[in-house]
Design an enzyme around this catalytic site. Sequence first.
Site, PDB file in Angstrom:
ATOM      1  N   LYS A 275     -16.005 -85.758  32.070  1.00 52.84           N
ATOM      2  CA  LYS A 275     -15.907 -84.896  30.876  1.00 52.84           C
ATOM      3  C   LYS A 275     -16.572 -83.548  31.159  1.00 52.84           C
ATOM      4  CE  LYS A 275     -20.161 -86.820  29.071  1.00 52.84           C
ATOM      5  NZ  LYS A 275     -21.045 -86.588  27.979  1.00 52.84           N
TER       6      LYS A 275
ATOM      7  N   ARG B 104     -23.679 -92.536  16.939  1.00 50.29           N
ATOM      8  CA  ARG B 104     -22.845 -91.333  17.015  1.00 50.29           C
ATOM      9  C   ARG B 104     -21.443 -91.818  16.632  1.00 50.29           C
ATOM     10  NH1 ARG B 104     -24.328 -88.476  22.711  1.00 50.29           N
ATOM     11  NH2 ARG B 104     -22.617 -89.858  23.289  1.00 50.29           N
TER      12      ARG B 104
ATOM     13  N   HIS C 234     -21.771 -97.465  23.746  1.00 50.18           N
ATOM     14  CA  HIS C 234     -22.580 -96.526  24.531  1.00 50.18           C
ATOM     15  C   HIS C 234     -24.049 -96.748  24.183  1.00 50.18           C
ATOM     16  CE1 HIS C 234     -23.188 -93.144  27.087  1.00 50.18           C
ATOM     17  NE2 HIS C 234     -23.390 -92.237  26.152  1.00 50.18           N
TER      18      HIS C 234
ATOM     19  N   ARG D 215     -19.583 -97.021  33.382  1.00 47.86           N
ATOM     20  CA  ARG D 215     -19.085 -95.659  33.139  1.00 47.86           C
ATOM     21  C   ARG D 215     -20.132 -94.620  33.525  1.00 47.86           C
ATOM     22  NH1 ARG D 215     -18.647 -97.824  27.999  1.00 47.86           N
ATOM     23  NH2 ARG D 215     -20.189 -96.263  27.386  1.00 47.86           N
TER      24      ARG D 215
ATOM     25  N   TYR E 203     -37.450 -55.544  33.232  1.00 47.02           N
ATOM     26  CA  TYR E 203     -37.708 -55.134  31.855  1.00 47.02           C
ATOM     27  C   TYR E 203     -39.090 -55.569  31.377  1.00 47.02           C
ATOM     28  CZ  TYR E 203     -32.677 -54.220  31.216  1.00 47.02           C
ATOM     29  OH  TYR E 203     -31.395 -53.746  31.315  1.00 47.02           O
TER      30      TYR E 203
ATOM     31  N   CYS F 158     -32.684 -60.896  33.930  1.00 43.99           N
ATOM     32  CA  CYS F 158     -31.848 -60.035  33.096  1.00 43.99           C
ATOM     33  C   CYS F 158     -30.456 -60.654  32.958  1.00 43.99           C
ATOM     34  CB  CYS F 158     -31.747 -58.646  33.722  1.00 43.99           C
ATOM     35  SG  CYS F 158     -33.350 -57.950  34.167  1.00 43.99           S
ATOM     36  N   MET F 159     -29.561 -59.934  32.302  1.00 47.28           N
ATOM     37  CA  MET F 159     -28.226 -60.495  32.076  1.00 47.28           C
ATOM     38  C   MET F 159     -27.485 -60.736  33.400  1.00 47.28           C
ATOM     39  SD  MET F 159     -25.088 -58.975  29.802  1.00 47.28           S
ATOM     40  CE  MET F 159     -26.023 -58.880  28.293  1.00 47.28           C
ATOM     41  N   ASP F 160     -27.685 -59.843  34.359  1.00 49.99           N
ATOM     42  CA  ASP F 160     -26.872 -59.885  35.582  1.00 49.99           C
ATOM     43  C   ASP F 160     -27.685 -60.028  36.853  1.00 49.99           C
ATOM     44  OD1 ASP F 160     -24.715 -58.778  33.862  1.00 49.99           O
ATOM     45  OD2 ASP F 160     -25.974 -56.986  33.965  1.00 49.99           O
TER      46      ASP F 160
HETATM   47  N1  PLP Z   1     -19.842 -93.168  28.526  1.00 48.50           N
HETATM   48  C1  PLP Z   1     -19.819 -92.403  27.425  1.00 48.50           C
HETATM   49  C2  PLP Z   1     -19.121 -92.899  26.216  1.00 48.50           C
HETATM   50  C3  PLP Z   1     -20.461 -91.163  27.413  1.00 48.50           C
HETATM   51  O1  PLP Z   1     -20.435 -90.405  26.307  1.00 48.50           O
HETATM   52  C4  PLP Z   1     -21.131 -90.731  28.582  1.00 48.50           C
HETATM   53  C5  PLP Z   1     -21.871 -89.469  28.596  1.00 48.50           C
HETATM   54  O2  PLP Z   1     -22.467 -89.044  27.667  1.00 48.50           O
HETATM   55  C6  PLP Z   1     -21.126 -91.560  29.712  1.00 48.50           C
HETATM   56  C7  PLP Z   1     -20.469 -92.766  29.652  1.00 48.50           C
HETATM   57  C8  PLP Z   1     -21.842 -91.166  30.987  1.00 48.50           C
HETATM   58  O3  PLP Z   1     -23.217 -91.000  30.777  1.00 48.50           O
HETATM   59  P1  PLP Z   1     -24.190 -90.618  31.992  1.00 48.50           P
HETATM   60  O4  PLP Z   1     -23.838 -89.230  32.404  1.00 48.50           O
HETATM   61  O5  PLP Z   1     -25.543 -90.703  31.407  1.00 48.50           O
HETATM   62  O6  PLP Z   1     -23.929 -91.604  33.056  1.00 48.50           O
END
Ligand code: PLP
Length: 367
Positions: free
Chosen positions: A31, A129, A161, A217, A260, A307-309
């Site tokens: 993700k 969540r 999760h 996961r 700055y 700074c910004m850059d």
């Molecule tokens: N599974 C779900 C539903 C998640 O939202 C996330 C990340 O937030 C993960 C797995 C992976 O988590 P991590 O990066 O802590 O392994």
Amino acid sequence: METVVDLAAIAHNVRILREHAGDAAVMAVVKADGYNHGAVEVGKAALAAGAAELGVTTIPEAVLLREAGITAPILTWLNNSDADYAAALTADIEIGVSSLAQLRAVEAAARSTGRTATISLKVDTGLHRNGLTPIEYPQALAALRTLVDEQAVRFRAIFSHLACADEPEHPTNDVQRARFLEAIATAKEHGLEPELVHLSNSPATLTRPDLAFDMVRPGIAVYGLTPVPDIDDFGLRPAMTFQARVALVKQVAAGEGVSYGHTWIAPHDTTVALIPAGYADGVFRSLSGRFDVWLGGARRPNVGRVCMDQFVVDLGDNAADVRAGDPAILFGSGPDEPRAQDWADRLDTIHYEVVCSPRGRAVRRYV
Ligand code: PLP
């Protein structure tokens, strides 16, 4: 300036995760554009190294992976009820369902496209969540039962999760495990048997083999960052190096202020290097004067404000071998190089946020 992503490190990390996962399959979480490492490239490298599936948050993220030619199963778990479920069905993307309203939206997409939707039920076992609540869960199961019978839906998995997995001994891990098992049993009471169940993120994969179930996961560990820095690095290799090339080297006389606000005054005649990366590129201004770069074979301190850059580093007495064009590593994976974890410690955040920060002019390159 660039982020250099080491795909061999991704493969190495996936192999380590597979070892820890035992008989469970590995879903690599890619993700947020692969935690800012590039979802497509990381996804392909992870699958080649033995990950079985990919996980993302939204349907558009999953569609991008399909468009890049990835054919492995892809799960997506955070979509509003008005998301484009028809697009998900067309691209053969598995939908994590967290509410009855969402299940109804998926049903509508299945009917309008004439396709069978592959769904997994996400149950809220304590993170609070998304995920089906104990009140909605039986209603969703009843609705799902009908949809499965009508072959509008394929019921792939139940998943949840964890809230506190980065503390392996935290009692909430066991509470969530118990509620997860209860949710699986309740589905069976409704005549619904998922093909698989999964719960573990990176920390659980690495520290709680008892939570592995059929699949794990991991996200952050795929990128080589240990989710439990105080416990072990598990031999993971950070995949991202954030670096920029010195723009110029110049002398600053004793007593002169730098950057700055002149928050840093040269204590003696010195040589400084200007690094063309700033807060617009992901170098936090709040790190001003609080981080080093690896440059010319040594750690050099940032002096004055970011700074910004751009920002400035003091080369002190040891400047002779630093030239314009030399690479300065802001964070990386070498033994002496600063790490994303160093930034996280100073910023009072987690390395997840640090690797998500390089952006804008920070071009990504793969090695
Ligand atoms: N599974 C779900 C539903 C998640 O939202 C996330 C990340 O937030 C993960 C797995 C992976 O988590 P991590 O990066 O802590 O392994």
